[in-house]
Design a protein around this motif. Sequence first.
Motif, PDB file in Angstrom:
ATOM      1  N   GLN A 149     -29.523  -1.512  -9.919  1.00 58.46           N
ATOM      2  CA  GLN A 149     -30.467  -2.233 -10.834  1.00 58.46           C
ATOM      3  C   GLN A 149     -31.626  -1.657 -11.057  1.00 58.46           C
ATOM      4  O   GLN A 149     -32.552  -1.712 -10.263  1.00 58.46           O
ATOM      5  N   GLN A 199     -33.307  -7.694  -6.376  1.00 59.14           N
ATOM      6  CA  GLN A 199     -31.798  -8.028  -6.661  1.00 59.14           C
ATOM      7  C   GLN A 199     -31.006  -8.562  -5.432  1.00 59.14           C
ATOM      8  O   GLN A 199     -29.888  -8.828  -5.607  1.00 59.14           O
ATOM      9  N   ASN A 213     -34.484   1.418  -7.024  1.00 60.93           N
ATOM     10  CA  ASN A 213     -33.076   1.968  -7.660  1.00 60.93           C
ATOM     11  C   ASN A 213     -32.455   3.090  -6.822  1.00 60.93           C
ATOM     12  O   ASN A 213     -31.726   3.619  -7.109  1.00 60.93           O
ATOM     13  N   ARG A 235     -24.548  -2.132  -5.198  1.00 62.28           N
ATOM     14  CA  ARG A 235     -24.658  -2.798  -6.560  1.00 62.28           C
ATOM     15  C   ARG A 235     -26.181  -3.222  -6.843  1.00 62.28           C
ATOM     16  O   ARG A 235     -26.543  -3.127  -8.015  1.00 62.28           O
ATOM     17  N   ALA A 236     -26.655  -3.775  -5.842  1.00 59.90           N
ATOM     18  CA  ALA A 236     -28.234  -4.533  -6.096  1.00 59.90           C
ATOM     19  C   ALA A 236     -29.127  -3.184  -6.297  1.00 59.90           C
ATOM     20  O   ALA A 236     -29.940  -3.198  -7.031  1.00 59.90           O
ATOM     21  N   ASP A 269     -34.553  -5.237  -1.979  1.00 60.87           N
ATOM     22  CA  ASP A 269     -35.165  -5.262  -3.448  1.00 60.87           C
ATOM     23  C   ASP A 269     -34.985  -6.564  -4.121  1.00 60.87           C
ATOM     24  O   ASP A 269     -34.280  -7.394  -3.245  1.00 60.87           O
ATOM     25  N   LEU A 315     -41.217  -5.620  -6.445  1.00 58.56           N
ATOM     26  CA  LEU A 315     -39.558  -5.650  -6.379  1.00 58.56           C
ATOM     27  C   LEU A 315     -39.173  -4.878  -5.165  1.00 58.56           C
ATOM     28  O   LEU A 315     -37.771  -4.786  -4.752  1.00 58.56           O
TER      29      LEU A 315
END
Length: 239
Positions: free
Chosen positions: A42, A71, A109, A38-39, A69, A55
Amino acid sequence: MKRGEREPQASRARLDSAAMWRWLRAALLTLIAIAPLRAGSQMPPVDPRVPLGQLLELAFEENTVIAFDAQGGSIAQNLELGEEVHWYGTQGAIGIVLTDRRILAVAANSGSFQEARYRRGESAPSEALLGDRVAIVATSERAVGFDGGSGNLIEYRFGPQESLVAAQTGANVVVVVTDRKLLGLSPFVGGFFPTPLFVRERVERINPSPNLVTVQTDHRYLTFRSDSTIWTELNRPLG
């Protein structure tokens, strides 16, 4: 109530407690497995005018490379037996690891690391050049670009007697200069986009900016933009 009558109830309570703990353990393992995906899904900002902070970070644990990452997600890549890391770096949304056997690349991503193995007789690179969403690695036989938008490695193999002259990056653009052509790479359009050089045309200056690179030769100005698939040119005045 007799003792013999209480024992079945206690046994059922113990069974219910054990079942609950098994369910909680399975749920926790499921959350651990799902959270990195899920992270990892992003996307960083896609507006090329927006500069990226850091990032992505890389960590090394025994024979594993781990990308974290911003997130909170993570992606792991196992190294092979005896494989050695020679160089690594991160910038913006991308990370590159160079080993004695292959190039490993990851984006914020990405769902996994991408790899390009060195060919027989190919000299391994000593470093990579990084932008916020792009990277370039040059070996003795090819240029390997990383498109952080799609998360793909893209390769250009040098032709017979063709040699690398220079390579540079902006935040969202890569330029590779050989003695025969220019190659542009962007995370927004994908792929290498070439334009030929004239016979004996000499490159004098390369000016990369975040979303634009201008190459000045002794005959022309050639420009590649991060949102384009073509090179534009302007002839220099004859002097």
